[in-house]
Design a protein around this motif. Sequence first.
Motif, PDB file in Angstrom:
ATOM      1  N   LEU A 154     -20.407 -23.843 -34.864  1.00 56.73           N
ATOM      2  CA  LEU A 154     -20.503 -25.637 -34.689  1.00 56.73           C
ATOM      3  C   LEU A 154     -21.602 -26.076 -34.649  1.00 56.73           C
ATOM      4  CD1 LEU A 154     -18.974 -25.313 -30.774  1.00 56.73           C
ATOM      5  CD2 LEU A 154     -18.100 -25.976 -32.835  1.00 56.73           C
ATOM      6  N   THR A 159     -15.578 -29.274 -33.811  1.00 56.81           N
ATOM      7  CA  THR A 159     -14.856 -28.446 -32.826  1.00 56.81           C
ATOM      8  C   THR A 159     -13.065 -28.280 -33.173  1.00 56.81           C
ATOM      9  OG1 THR A 159     -14.402 -30.830 -31.515  1.00 56.81           O
ATOM     10  CG2 THR A 159     -16.854 -29.083 -31.170  1.00 56.81           C
ATOM     11  N   GLU A 325     -20.572 -29.888 -34.830  1.00 55.92           N
ATOM     12  CA  GLU A 325     -20.646 -30.768 -33.472  1.00 55.92           C
ATOM     13  C   GLU A 325     -21.612 -30.654 -32.674  1.00 55.92           C
ATOM     14  OE1 GLU A 325     -17.012 -33.942 -33.896  1.00 55.92           O
ATOM     15  OE2 GLU A 325     -16.469 -32.260 -32.900  1.00 55.92           O
ATOM     16  N   ALA A 326     -22.285 -29.565 -32.718  1.00 53.08           N
ATOM     17  CA  ALA A 326     -22.900 -28.985 -31.514  1.00 53.08           C
ATOM     18  C   ALA A 326     -24.157 -30.019 -31.017  1.00 53.08           C
ATOM     19  CB  ALA A 326     -23.864 -27.372 -31.785  1.00 53.08           C
ATOM     20  N   TYR A 327     -25.273 -30.694 -31.545  1.00 52.19           N
ATOM     21  CA  TYR A 327     -26.170 -31.375 -32.309  1.00 52.19           C
ATOM     22  C   TYR A 327     -26.220 -32.773 -32.889  1.00 52.19           C
ATOM     23  CZ  TYR A 327     -28.159 -26.709 -30.192  1.00 52.19           C
ATOM     24  OH  TYR A 327     -27.894 -25.949 -29.594  1.00 52.19           O
ATOM     25  N   LEU A 328     -25.331 -33.641 -31.637  1.00 53.39           N
ATOM     26  CA  LEU A 328     -25.287 -35.088 -33.001  1.00 53.39           C
ATOM     27  C   LEU A 328     -26.437 -35.856 -32.716  1.00 53.39           C
ATOM     28  CD1 LEU A 328     -22.482 -36.294 -30.215  1.00 53.39           C
ATOM     29  CD2 LEU A 328     -22.603 -34.975 -32.902  1.00 53.39           C
ATOM     30  N   GLU A 330     -27.890 -38.441 -33.192  1.00 47.08           N
ATOM     31  CA  GLU A 330     -27.848 -39.471 -33.379  1.00 47.08           C
ATOM     32  C   GLU A 330     -28.365 -38.593 -31.342  1.00 47.08           C
ATOM     33  OE1 GLU A 330     -24.155 -40.354 -33.363  1.00 47.08           O
ATOM     34  OE2 GLU A 330     -24.415 -42.758 -32.980  1.00 47.08           O
ATOM     35  N   ILE A 331     -28.091 -38.214 -30.879  1.00 45.29           N
ATOM     36  CA  ILE A 331     -28.837 -37.479 -29.654  1.00 45.29           C
ATOM     37  C   ILE A 331     -29.684 -36.764 -30.050  1.00 45.29           C
ATOM     38  CG2 ILE A 331     -28.745 -36.310 -28.050  1.00 45.29           C
ATOM     39  CD1 ILE A 331     -25.549 -36.482 -27.817  1.00 45.29           C
ATOM     40  N   TYR A 332     -30.286 -35.512 -30.596  1.00 45.66           N
ATOM     41  CA  TYR A 332     -31.348 -34.929 -31.082  1.00 45.66           C
ATOM     42  C   TYR A 332     -32.273 -35.524 -31.849  1.00 45.66           C
ATOM     43  CZ  TYR A 332     -28.452 -32.340 -27.878  1.00 45.66           C
ATOM     44  OH  TYR A 332     -28.264 -31.767 -26.568  1.00 45.66           O
ATOM     45  N   ASN A 333     -32.579 -36.665 -31.496  1.00 44.47           N
ATOM     46  CA  ASN A 333     -32.998 -37.903 -32.941  1.00 44.47           C
ATOM     47  C   ASN A 333     -34.711 -37.816 -32.868  1.00 44.47           C
ATOM     48  OD1 ASN A 333     -33.215 -38.766 -29.862  1.00 44.47           O
ATOM     49  ND2 ASN A 333     -32.487 -40.637 -30.179  1.00 44.47           N
ATOM     50  N   ASN A 334     -35.017 -36.255 -33.165  1.00 47.88           N
ATOM     51  CA  ASN A 334     -36.662 -37.076 -32.363  1.00 47.88           C
ATOM     52  C   ASN A 334     -37.368 -35.484 -32.838  1.00 47.88           C
ATOM     53  OD1 ASN A 334     -38.054 -35.325 -30.228  1.00 47.88           O
ATOM     54  ND2 ASN A 334     -36.315 -36.842 -29.323  1.00 47.88           N
ATOM     55  N   LEU A 337     -37.688 -32.663 -30.124  1.00 48.31           N
ATOM     56  CA  LEU A 337     -36.931 -32.426 -29.091  1.00 48.31           C
ATOM     57  C   LEU A 337     -35.512 -31.322 -30.581  1.00 48.31           C
ATOM     58  CD1 LEU A 337     -34.533 -32.006 -27.483  1.00 48.31           C
ATOM     59  CD2 LEU A 337     -33.204 -34.773 -27.999  1.00 48.31           C
ATOM     60  N   ILE A 341     -34.683 -27.105 -29.683  1.00 45.75           N
ATOM     61  CA  ILE A 341     -32.795 -26.965 -29.989  1.00 45.75           C
ATOM     62  C   ILE A 341     -33.176 -25.903 -30.555  1.00 45.75           C
ATOM     63  CG2 ILE A 341     -32.340 -29.024 -29.186  1.00 45.75           C
ATOM     64  CD1 ILE A 341     -31.344 -29.724 -31.786  1.00 45.75           C
TER      65      ILE A 341
ATOM     66  N   ARG B 177     -12.130 -32.153 -26.579  1.00 46.68           N
ATOM     67  CA  ARG B 177     -13.084 -33.047 -27.503  1.00 46.68           C
ATOM     68  C   ARG B 177     -13.237 -34.739 -27.077  1.00 46.68           C
ATOM     69  NH1 ARG B 177     -14.027 -32.613 -32.560  1.00 46.68           N
ATOM     70  NH2 ARG B 177     -13.970 -34.773 -33.515  1.00 46.68           N
ATOM     71  N   GLU B 180     -16.156 -33.571 -24.369  1.00 48.48           N
ATOM     72  CA  GLU B 180     -17.554 -33.729 -24.723  1.00 48.48           C
ATOM     73  C   GLU B 180     -18.039 -35.116 -24.953  1.00 48.48           C
ATOM     74  OE1 GLU B 180     -15.948 -30.983 -28.758  1.00 48.48           O
ATOM     75  OE2 GLU B 180     -14.964 -29.857 -27.113  1.00 48.48           O
ATOM     76  N   TYR B 188     -26.367 -39.815 -23.592  1.00 45.67           N
ATOM     77  CA  TYR B 188     -27.264 -39.214 -24.325  1.00 45.67           C
ATOM     78  C   TYR B 188     -27.056 -40.025 -25.425  1.00 45.67           C
ATOM     79  CZ  TYR B 188     -26.258 -36.024 -20.434  1.00 45.67           C
ATOM     80  OH  TYR B 188     -26.146 -35.776 -18.996  1.00 45.67           O
ATOM     81  N   LYS B 189     -26.861 -40.760 -25.574  1.00 41.92           N
ATOM     82  CA  LYS B 189     -26.903 -41.873 -26.798  1.00 41.92           C
ATOM     83  C   LYS B 189     -26.634 -42.953 -26.307  1.00 41.92           C
ATOM     84  CE  LYS B 189     -23.324 -40.640 -29.677  1.00 41.92           C
ATOM     85  NZ  LYS B 189     -22.324 -41.876 -29.645  1.00 41.92           N
ATOM     86  N   ASN B 212     -36.192 -35.353 -23.746  1.00 47.05           N
ATOM     87  CA  ASN B 212     -35.466 -34.699 -24.075  1.00 47.05           C
ATOM     88  C   ASN B 212     -36.039 -33.414 -23.556  1.00 47.05           C
ATOM     89  OD1 ASN B 212     -36.350 -35.882 -26.489  1.00 47.05           O
ATOM     90  ND2 ASN B 212     -38.331 -34.885 -27.010  1.00 47.05           N
ATOM     91  N   LYS B 215     -31.329 -33.811 -22.509  1.00 47.45           N
ATOM     92  CA  LYS B 215     -30.607 -33.261 -23.964  1.00 47.45           C
ATOM     93  C   LYS B 215     -30.702 -31.984 -23.904  1.00 47.45           C
ATOM     94  CE  LYS B 215     -31.563 -37.820 -25.747  1.00 47.45           C
ATOM     95  NZ  LYS B 215     -31.937 -38.488 -27.330  1.00 47.45           N
ATOM     96  N   LEU B 216     -31.398 -31.088 -23.804  1.00 44.28           N
ATOM     97  CA  LEU B 216     -32.151 -29.168 -24.177  1.00 44.28           C
ATOM     98  C   LEU B 216     -31.230 -29.112 -23.180  1.00 44.28           C
ATOM     99  CD1 LEU B 216     -33.903 -27.496 -26.202  1.00 44.28           C
ATOM    100  CD2 LEU B 216     -35.396 -27.517 -23.929  1.00 44.28           C
ATOM    101  N   LYS B 222     -23.167 -28.385 -23.196  1.00 46.42           N
ATOM    102  CA  LYS B 222     -22.169 -27.997 -24.202  1.00 46.42           C
ATOM    103  C   LYS B 222     -21.987 -27.062 -24.952  1.00 46.42           C
ATOM    104  CE  LYS B 222     -21.207 -31.547 -27.834  1.00 46.42           C
ATOM    105  NZ  LYS B 222     -21.648 -32.007 -28.972  1.00 46.42           N
TER     106      LYS B 222
END
Lengths: 420, 420
Positions: A154, A159, A325-328, A330-334, A337, A341, B177, B180, B188-189, B212, B215-216, B222
């Motif tokens: 993923l 998914t 699609e596991a870690y988008l 826009e979410i995991y954006n720094n 982070l 992950i 989905r 998800e 989270y976004k 962070n 989100k982790l 997920k």
Amino acid sequence: MAFDGFRPLDEKIFVEYLKATPSLAAKLGNQFDDLQIKEVGDGNLNFVYIVIAPGGSSVIKQALPYIRCIGESWPMTKERAYFEASTLQEHGRLCPEHVPEVYHFDRTMCLIGMRYLEPPHIILRKGLIAGIEYPLLAEHMSEYMAKTLFYTSLLYLTTTNHKNAVAKYCGNVELCRLTEQVIFSDPYKVSEYNRWTTPYLDADAEAVRGDNILKLEIAELKSKFCERTQSLIHGDLHTGSVMVTAESTQVIDPEFSFYGPAGFDVGAFIGNLILAYFAQDGHSNNGADRKLYKVWILKTITETWNLFYTKFTALWDNHKDGPGEAYLSEIYNNLDLQLLIKKKYMDDLFHDTLGFGAAKMIRRIVGVAHVEDFESIKEASKRADCERKALNFAKTLLKERRQFQNIEKVVSAIELLDTS
Amino acid sequence: MAFDGFRPLDEKIFVEYLKATPSLAAKLGNQFDDLQIKEVGDGNLNFVYIVIAPGGSSVIKQALPYIRCIGESWPMTKERAYFEASTLQEHGRLCPEHVPEVYHFDRTMCLIGMRYLEPPHIILRKGLIAGIEYPLLAEHMSEYMAKTLFYTSLLYLTTTNHKNAVAKYCGNVELCRLTEQVIFSDPYKVSEYNRWTTPYLDADAEAVRGDNILKLEIAELKSKFCERTQSLIHGDLHTGSVMVTAESTQVIDPEFSFYGPAGFDVGAFIGNLILAYFAQDGHSNNGADRKLYKVWILKTITETWNLFYTKFTALWDNHKDGPGEAYLSEIYNNLDLQLLIKKKYMDDLFHDTLGFGAAKMIRRIVGVAHVEDFESIKEASKRADCERKALNFAKTLLKERRQFQNIEKVVSAIELLDTS
Ligand SMILES: Nc1ncnc2c1ncn2[C@@H]1O[C@H](COP(=O)(O)OP(=O)(O)O)[C@@H](O)[C@H]1O
Ligand SMILES: Nc1ncnc2c1ncn2[C@@H]1O[C@H](COP(=O)(O)OP(=O)(O)O)[C@@H](O)[C@H]1O
Ligand SMILES: [Mg+2]
Ligand SMILES: [Mg+2]
Ligand SMILES: [Mg+2]
Ligand SMILES: [Mg+2]
Ligand SMILES: [Mg+2]
């Protein structure tokens, strides 16, 4: 002649089949007069033929509805050929450098035609027994594992595509069940199939069957094997499923493939390298000293994991805005982070690798199917000494895998146990 | 008249459809003269009709190829009706006391006929808002969850039956989905769909998007949701999917069902009870004091988990020599070991429950779909106070779930946060 039902290949129909199959006929240069056909299957399950014509060559692999090395008394679905062909094609698409090309697949006949891996290709396990170094092995195997395990996870798939593929490979459940039995069950109970170097390892085998903590850990791994659809894994990635020359590394025989835990593949390969390591003392009296070779094996173990780590996380970085699609993003954006992950994912994968690797080692010493690394050590007491070291190491690894923070620590533990 | 293609039900065809469908006609006593048909769908996705005839009654639920509460601009496969019907039947087989009987399923029309849960049945969420105690709720819901989650896991199923069922439910990926997106991603976004009680919770929503560690943790959940095929879960087990009277508890609407982590269901139910708890202060000014009712909700949370634990492990004990293949009794052959594996399995399930429960709470406060528990609190600042408490508790629960050793500790933490 028509091939509209399943038939085991025999001398009578073999050439007719080749002639009637355009893709194979073409690979043989459409010349059938001086065909050489040789059955070479030294594996456990199937029949494998090398076909050499003046104008070309092919390997033909056919699955029969039972386990070859046991016989018709242990039935096994011949549909496994379908999953083997599918995965050869899919892994081949993802990593063509290290997977033989599929020329032809016949689902009715359970028959795969694929590239003949010509000499000097030999089975890696045999090379390891012979003490041959393969300088590119870690590089190649880490490349194969990183690509196949990353692109089918993923981290890369949507998914939707992932669940579709998971569903398809649920059909390979009979082969999964064989793994469940021989790796996760039989070694931990009394079973008619188990064997070990007796009487030397009688107490060791009994200790495995009486070890509650070991059984608790193997249950956790079995549950991951049965329930976690992480990646399209090869499912049988021991050193007998790899053919090598000094320059080439080719992965064959993915008939056990399905969506399972990625660490099962990495562990299978590394676990079998550790078995090869502990077998070396049994081979070293043939004049040649294996000290340096053992160092090379350990270096290969270290490099395999570390290169796998580097390549896998590089693929992740390169595709972090891709379809996965596991870690988008826009979410995991720094960056913090992203490091968090990645560390978590790779730590889990590492500990799965160690756990599954250990499980694979244990079953090769006290379960049904043994490895030539040890079997080729003729003197039973010497063989048992080698096996016991490997078994003890595997038990430690299975129980304490979460305490190992990197592969260097694992290798140190191997060396420590070996010299103590 | 033939119904050989999909058609949304309308007044014209409704009665014809009933007449043409023997199983439904029979349930209505084959009398169609004084039919009362009422659309009652207050859910988000589908159309639900109550049909009352002089001689009987039925509920008719039809899925249209979009999400009802949003409209045709958000398409959604109508095949979800197939999975809803399958799971109503399967969960109904395993726990007939708490699942309405399916009278009829029409895959082409995406239409389910099922038992009408007649008044005084109401949606549990409405009962919780009204401050009504349901003395049997924990008993019934724990029974439903224990039976459905146990019997569809590898504790009871063979790996063959399990993988077959997993494959089938992979087809429900579009609904997965949706989960998800709305549970594990959007909150989270930045997302056009998110909303919250503004301006009061602006900073809180932003904090969620900038956290962070949160989100982790949501990533880990997920990944379990997408990859772990533990049991056939309901998939949407909030308090709006349960209809109740003082004596009866009925679970409806499993259209999100698939093989996923068992803790997702238990967490959905408990998480929604916690939401109901934190909403009470918003309802208590209607003359009636909600202090005692809050105590009842906490007691129900405690009992739900503890009874679930007891019932689930009792099923495990009763079937430990049954078909389940996760823990073979020849391997897990002593009491110490049986206690060890049970503790590990149930601890993991407990922490999954807390994590998924927390995730469900968060999304109801800062995501697309809110709950009537809070929405019915008209005064925005008061609503925001209730929501903030719930949100803060959920964040703690998601991050520190592994530190909670039992449900009593969770309930103490709720009380502490509520009074501080
Ligand atoms: N493509 C190939 N080229 C050359 N030799 C092959 C090829 N595939 C298989 N072989 C030979 O046949 C043996 C058995 O093949 P394998 O696919 O491992 O069968 P099994 O499933 O029975 O284990 C291998 O060990 C190797 O010696
Ligand atoms: N079997 C039933 N008996 C009585 N009322 C029902 C029944 N099924 C659904 N309802 C009513 O219809 C509403 C929506 O049903 P639901 O299955 O939750 O649809 P949706 O999938 O759109 O959420 C429920 O909240 C309930 O009020
Ligand atoms: Mg093989
Ligand atoms: Mg094979
Ligand atoms: Mg609903
Ligand atoms: Mg619904
Ligand atoms: Mg059993």
